[in-house]
Design a protein around this motif. Structure first.
Motif, PDB file in Angstrom:
ATOM      1  N   GLU A  69     -70.919 -23.105  23.115  1.00  0.00           N
ATOM      2  CA  GLU A  69     -71.069 -21.919  22.276  1.00  0.00           C
ATOM      3  C   GLU A  69     -70.238 -20.744  22.798  1.00  0.00           C
ATOM      4  O   GLU A  69     -70.025 -19.773  22.109  1.00  0.00           O
ATOM      5  CB  GLU A  69     -72.547 -21.512  22.222  1.00  0.00           C
ATOM      6  CG  GLU A  69     -73.091 -21.231  23.613  1.00  0.00           C
ATOM      7  CD  GLU A  69     -74.614 -21.183  23.650  1.00  0.00           C
ATOM      8  OE1 GLU A  69     -75.135 -20.284  23.014  1.00  0.00           O
ATOM      9  OE2 GLU A  69     -75.232 -22.042  24.302  1.00  0.00           O
ATOM     10  N   ARG A  70     -69.793 -20.826  24.073  1.00  0.00           N
ATOM     11  CA  ARG A  70     -69.010 -19.732  24.637  1.00  0.00           C
ATOM     12  C   ARG A  70     -67.546 -20.135  24.760  1.00  0.00           C
ATOM     13  O   ARG A  70     -66.810 -19.591  25.583  1.00  0.00           O
ATOM     14  CB  ARG A  70     -69.535 -19.361  26.010  1.00  0.00           C
ATOM     15  CG  ARG A  70     -70.965 -18.855  25.958  1.00  0.00           C
ATOM     16  CD  ARG A  70     -71.629 -18.956  27.305  1.00  0.00           C
ATOM     17  NE  ARG A  70     -71.042 -18.075  28.283  1.00  0.00           N
ATOM     18  CZ  ARG A  70     -71.404 -16.821  28.463  1.00  0.00           C
ATOM     19  NH1 ARG A  70     -72.342 -16.297  27.695  1.00  0.00           N
ATOM     20  NH2 ARG A  70     -70.840 -16.089  29.382  1.00  0.00           N
ATOM     21  N   GLY A  71     -67.109 -21.110  23.995  1.00  0.00           N
ATOM     22  CA  GLY A  71     -65.714 -21.533  24.069  1.00  0.00           C
ATOM     23  C   GLY A  71     -65.429 -22.186  25.410  1.00  0.00           C
ATOM     24  O   GLY A  71     -64.369 -22.003  25.971  1.00  0.00           O
ATOM     25  N   GLY A  72     -66.404 -22.927  25.929  1.00  0.00           N
ATOM     26  CA  GLY A  72     -66.206 -23.660  27.165  1.00  0.00           C
ATOM     27  C   GLY A  72     -66.337 -22.816  28.412  1.00  0.00           C
ATOM     28  O   GLY A  72     -65.977 -23.243  29.497  1.00  0.00           O
ATOM     29  N   ARG A  73     -66.814 -21.621  28.292  1.00  0.00           N
ATOM     30  CA  ARG A  73     -66.940 -20.762  29.486  1.00  0.00           C
ATOM     31  C   ARG A  73     -68.313 -20.949  30.121  1.00  0.00           C
ATOM     32  O   ARG A  73     -69.282 -21.327  29.468  1.00  0.00           O
ATOM     33  CB  ARG A  73     -66.718 -19.303  29.105  1.00  0.00           C
ATOM     34  CG  ARG A  73     -65.274 -19.044  28.741  1.00  0.00           C
ATOM     35  CD  ARG A  73     -65.048 -17.612  28.344  1.00  0.00           C
ATOM     36  NE  ARG A  73     -63.681 -17.494  27.864  1.00  0.00           N
ATOM     37  CZ  ARG A  73     -63.295 -17.862  26.631  1.00  0.00           C
ATOM     38  NH1 ARG A  73     -64.177 -18.325  25.778  1.00  0.00           N
ATOM     39  NH2 ARG A  73     -62.039 -17.752  26.283  1.00  0.00           N
ATOM     40  N   ARG A  74     -68.371 -20.639  31.388  1.00  0.00           N
ATOM     41  CA  ARG A  74     -69.646 -20.772  32.089  1.00  0.00           C
ATOM     42  C   ARG A  74     -70.440 -19.485  31.961  1.00  0.00           C
ATOM     43  O   ARG A  74     -69.881 -18.419  31.697  1.00  0.00           O
ATOM     44  CB  ARG A  74     -69.389 -21.081  33.561  1.00  0.00           C
ATOM     45  CG  ARG A  74     -68.756 -22.440  33.784  1.00  0.00           C
ATOM     46  CD  ARG A  74     -68.476 -22.679  35.233  1.00  0.00           C
ATOM     47  NE  ARG A  74     -67.544 -21.692  35.778  1.00  0.00           N
ATOM     48  CZ  ARG A  74     -67.271 -21.587  37.071  1.00  0.00           C
ATOM     49  NH1 ARG A  74     -67.855 -22.381  37.934  1.00  0.00           N
ATOM     50  NH2 ARG A  74     -66.423 -20.690  37.486  1.00  0.00           N
TER      51      ARG A  74
END
Lengths: 112, 869
Positions: A69-74
């Motif tokens: 949901e965060r474009g693959g960000r942690r």
């Protein structure tokens, strides 16, 4: 001690982080505060409170796994530290103590 | 998820640009998450929301780059303190070495500072004038025999009023002797002179130049009977009394009034004077009319309204409106030469600037930088050589988590600490040694290290040196691999590049060899000058400035002197044989029309040739007959015979200053000026005593004191109200080579410093070389190598270095020395033994150091060394 002073928003945030355990992160905290306290905050404000609490040592953080949901960000996941728990307890205790010292009359008067 | 929905690119980029990379992921992540959430409802609202969030995240906390989150920054005070302590401990662990290192760097700095001060003093000349850039000196170039000769004067009749750029013009009459040097008397003391030197100048002198007037009239040169005096002169003549308004008698007859007192001219001015008087006075003293005055030429300065180009001014000065036909016919043209350049570049060849003191400035800048470079090289060599002993420390630091960058910082700060300490020591030394340095220079440096742009140079130098000295060791040492170090797998040679260290040593040795050679050549030439046979006696000779009365009573003076056995002779002449003025008024039968050939024509009394010890080749000296031989006999030099092309000189008639003279004698050639210039042909003719400008008295060697007393007594007998003004010819001789003498003294000082630094370098390196090879040497010894064999091995390494250094130093030194020597018309040949001696000396010292160190190590029992492992 200066560091142990908790502002109102700080206390609220700290509580929220506790509630959301173990999934507390920026947007989550923001949403929860809005839900619980009805206060709408900007995400950047939440960030600055979280980092401030971390600097004071009431929170620690670690990075989560990447999410879609965060474009693959942690996410940065925040957790209460022992000091954080203690300061919450102290604040709660102080309030209860103070609350208990309010004369009954006063309360009754208000509630009628 | 619909990946097409993306937040505005620019906002995203902006976020990525400002945001601290460590925080970017979570911040960007949150922003994206919110964007995607609201984008499901409304794309525009989501865009706006994203932009708003990005802007709200724009705070210092998110922008700031902290290298390591949650840890202290790289340069925390605790860390710096630790570096400082480690530096000190290292210093204490090897005190001799570290002290040598510090000392080498300090004297390197000292040398650079002194040179910097001197150079900036030289460059500051005449720059203190307001708008100094628009002041020019007018030079005259005159074509003689196809070659331009340059004079630093312009005709008194020069009128620049038609040139609009020029604001004002002033003529200045400068000079060394009467009427520039005058006898002044303190109030009430009529028998003692205070000799002071001054100038005569045009009205606008004080407005064109910046010599601040302290008291009195701001425009003192308007009235014909005024004098402006310096503070120094006011104090000497009037003590603490107010000088303004006082009457001073010039030459015992002209009364002038002190109109103003000006501040003493600073040390960095080419015009040095204790008084200024208007032209009316000098006309009176010379006894000439305005018309005659206009035919003379004097130093002329012009000031332009705004900074103008010298080329343009020069062009305008040579315009027919300004430069009259009379001068054009004589092939004379003017040049506007910047005043600020005059001090350093005042030599002209064929009408073009050909250097001057600037040559020495360049030489010394080169020497200063080289000495500093040597000191830096020492520092680098010693630090890298010591790296072996520091390897463990570095290994442990790295193993416990130090970054390479922090090790670099450590070594850089270590070198900064040492360099800074050396810098402070050097500043102190500079301050302490400045008075002695001034003595060497024979004139005080007008600048201080903390003044103006010098501070800037010094600080820049400090930083550059600290970086130069620290960077290489820092990078080398921080590159060590901790595993290897701690497992003791690092061979000693691996520390720093051996080749680099050697090449640095080559640079050092070649610089010092080159400097030594140049100094040697310089001293050889100076000794050549002092021992050169001038063709006459210059030692034990006194030159006396005569008064008119004394000249008239010269015979009586001479008789008085001859009562003393110590006096050899006395004579009068109108030109100093040491430093004569060229004269073109000599002609002879067969001289081509309209040629200007310069002679040294000395008008003198008949005793002159014998007094100064000229050697006769043919003919005879002037006879002691009185006035009847005046102006009709001449003695010439061998050069003069050649110039005139005479077959038979004796009996030939020549014309000197318009008088017909018969040649009665020929003398051996003698030098009439500095050995830098070619000898001129000489003509001696008899002149009236009263036309002479100086008296020469020669005395027996070793009787200076008693002769001086005798001469002074004789003088006082005839001129009771004057103080004798005199010079030793030897001093005047040295004055001719003042720049060279000063330069050679300075260069000797810097050579010594450079040699000390080189020795420190060799000591430092050889110590470590020997230390590194202790094991090897011991093993060789155990296997039966003799002491000599091992020592040969050690020194072989250095002989290669020495050879390369020699190869570099010799051509460079040869070139510079040859250039310098060629400035002298008469010079020694390049002395080859100096090359050999300097190389031999350097090699000897180096070998000696290496061998003593080697012997020290070898004398220990080799088994002991080996058992240690």
């Amino acid at each position: 001690m200066k560091g142990s002073y908790l502002g109102e928003l700080e206390e609220l945030t700290l509580l929220t982080v506790g509630i959301l355990y173990p999934e507390a992160y920026g947007v989550g905290v923001m949403d929860e505060i809005e839900k619980q306290a009805g206060r709408s905050l900007n995400i950047s404000a939440v960030h600055s409170v979280l980092t401030r609490l971390e600097e004071k040592g009431f929170l620690t953080s670690k990075m989560s796994d990447p999410t879609e949901e965060r474009g693959g960000r942690r996410k940065r996941i925040f957790l209460l530290t022992a000091a954080g728990k203690r300061v919450l307890e102290e604040a709660h205790q102080m309030r209860t103590q103070m609350y208990n010292r309010i004369p009954k009359m006063a309360l009754q008067f208000q509630w009628t | 998820m619909d990946m097409k929905q993306q937040p505005p690119r620019w906002a995203d980029r902006f976020l990525m640009w400002y945001c601290n990379p460590r925080l970017l992921e979570e911040i960007q992540g949150d922003a994206y998450e919110l964007f995607y959430r609201s984008a499901k409802e409304n794309k525009y609202k989501a865009d706006f929301y994203f932009i708003w969030n990005v802007l709200r995240f724009f705070r210092w906390k998110n922008i700031r780059r902290s290298k390591q989150k949650n840890t202290h920054s790289l340069l925390s005070t605790a860390m710096l303190k630790n570096f400082y302590i480690v530096t000190l401990r290292n210093f204490k662990r090897q005190p001799v070495h570290s002290a040598l290192n510090l000392f080498g760097l300090s004297i390197g700095f000292l040398c650079a500072f002194l040179i910097l001060l001197w150079v900036s003093h030289e460059f500051s000349f005449d720059r203190f004038h307001k708008e100094s850039d628009s002041i020019y000196k007018v030079l005259a170039h005159a074509k003689v025999e196809g070659v331009y000769e340059t004079y630093n004067v312009a005709s008194a009749s020069l009128d620049v009023s038609s040139i609009p750029e020029i604001e004002s013009k002033v003529m200045v009459i400068e000079g060394e002797r009467w009427p520039n040097e005058l006898c002044f008397r303190k109030d009430g003391n009529n028998n003692e002179c205070v000799f002071l030197k001054g100038i005569y100048a045009g009205e606008s002198f004080f407005s064109l130049f910046t010599f601040p007037i302290l008291e009195g009239d701001n425009d003192p040169l308007k009235a014909p009977n005024h004098i402006a005096i310096s503070e120094n002169m006011a104090e000497q003549l009037f003590g603490f009394e107010d000088a303004v308004g006082k009457i001073i008698k010039i030459d015992g007859r002209i009364e002038v009034t002190v109109a103003s007192v000006y501040a003493n001219p600073p040390g960095n001015t080419t015009l040095q004077f204790d008084f200024v008087m208007p032209f009316a006075i000098i006309k009176n003293l010379w006894g000439i009319s305005d018309g005659q005055f206009d035919t003379y030429a004097f130093s002329t300065y012009i000031k332009t309204h705004s900074a103008s180009s010298p080329e343009l001014l020069t062009k305008k000065l040579n315009d027919p409106l300004v430069l009259s036909e009379e001068f054009r016919k004589q092939n004379i043209h003017y040049e506007a030469y910047p005043l600020t350049a005059w001090r350093l570049q005042d030599k002209f060849e064929n009408g073009k600037v050909a250097g001057g003191r600037i040559e020495y400035i360049y030489i010394f800048i080169a020497i200063g930088s080289m000495v500093l470079l040597m000191a830096v090289i020492n520092f680098i060599n010693m630090s890298t050589a010591r790296a072996t002993s520091r390897a463990k420390e570095i290994g442990i630091r790295k193993a416990t988590g130090a970054f390479r960058s922090s090790i670099i910082t450590q070594f850089l700060s270590e070198s900064f600490i040492i360099v800074f300490a050396a810098f402070i020591i050097a500043l102190l030394l500079t301050q302490l040694s400045l008075p002695y340095f001034n003595l060497l220079l024979t004139e005080p440096i007008s600048r201080q290290w903390y003044e103006g742009e010098i501070v800037f140079y010094i600080i820049a130098g400090l930083i550059m040196v600290a970086l130069a000295a620290g960077l290489y060791p820092a990078f080398v040492m921080s590159s060590f691999q901790p595993v290897k170090i701690l497992k003791n797998q690092m061979n000693a040679q691996g520390t720093g590049s051996e080749r680099l260290r050697k090449s640095l040593l080559v640079v050092q040795l070649s610089i010092s060899i080159a400097i030594i050679i140049f100094t040697g050549v310089m001293y050889q030439q100076m000794s050549y000058i002092t021992h050169k046979d001038m063709g006459f006696e210059r030692s034990n000779t006194l030159r006396i400035e005569p008064t008119f009365q004394l000249l008239k009573k010269f015979d009586a003076f001479k008789n008085e002197l001859q009562k003393n056995a110590s006096i050899i002779g006395a004579a009068a002449a109108n030109d100093n044989p040491l430093d004569g003025q060229p004269n073109i008024n000599v002609s002879w039968p067969g001289k081509a029309e309209n040629t200007r050939i310069a002679f040294q024509a000395i008008g003198c009394s008949y005793e002159f040739a014998s007094t100064i010890g000229l050697r006769f080749k043919e003919g005879r000296d002037f006879l002691p007959k009185a006035q009847d031989t005046l102006y009709n006999e001449a003695i010439i030099s061998e050069d003069a015979i050649k110039t005139m092309g005479l077959k038979q000189a004796l009996g030939e008639h020549i014309e000197v200053n318009g008088y017909d003279c018969v040649i009665i004698g020929v003398v051996q050639n003698f030098h009439t000026s500095s050995l830098q210039k070619a000898r001129l042909p000489v003509v001696l003719y008899r002149e009236k005593y009263t036309q002479c400008s100086a008296l020469y008295v020669r005395y027996q060697p070793g009787t200076t004191q008693q002769s001086l007393t005798a001469i002074n007594d004789a003088y006082k007998k005839l001129e009771p109200s004057y103080t004798m003004k005199y010079w030793f010819q030897d001093d005047s001789f040295n004055e001719l080579y003042r720049t060279e003498i000063t330069a050679s003294r300075l260069i000797l000082l810097f050579t010594i410093i450079s040699v000390i630094i080189a020795i420190i370098g060799v000591v430092g390196l050889s110590t470590f070389n020997v230390m590194r090879k202790t094991k090897e040497m011991s093993i060789r010894r155990v296997f039966g190598a003799s002491m000599v064999q091992v020592l040969t091995l050690l020194s072989n390494e250095f002989s290669g270095v020495m050879l390369i250094a020699m190869g570099l130093a010799f051509p460079a030194a040869w070139y510079v020395a040859d250039q310098w020597l060629s400035k002298f018309m008469y010079h020694t040949d390049l002395p080859w033994w100096i090359f050999i001696a300097s190389l031999g000396g350097m090699a000897m010292i180096t070998l000696l150091i290496i061998l003593t160190q080697g012997v020290k190590t070898l004398s220990a029992n080799p088994t002991k060394v080996l058992r240690n492992d």
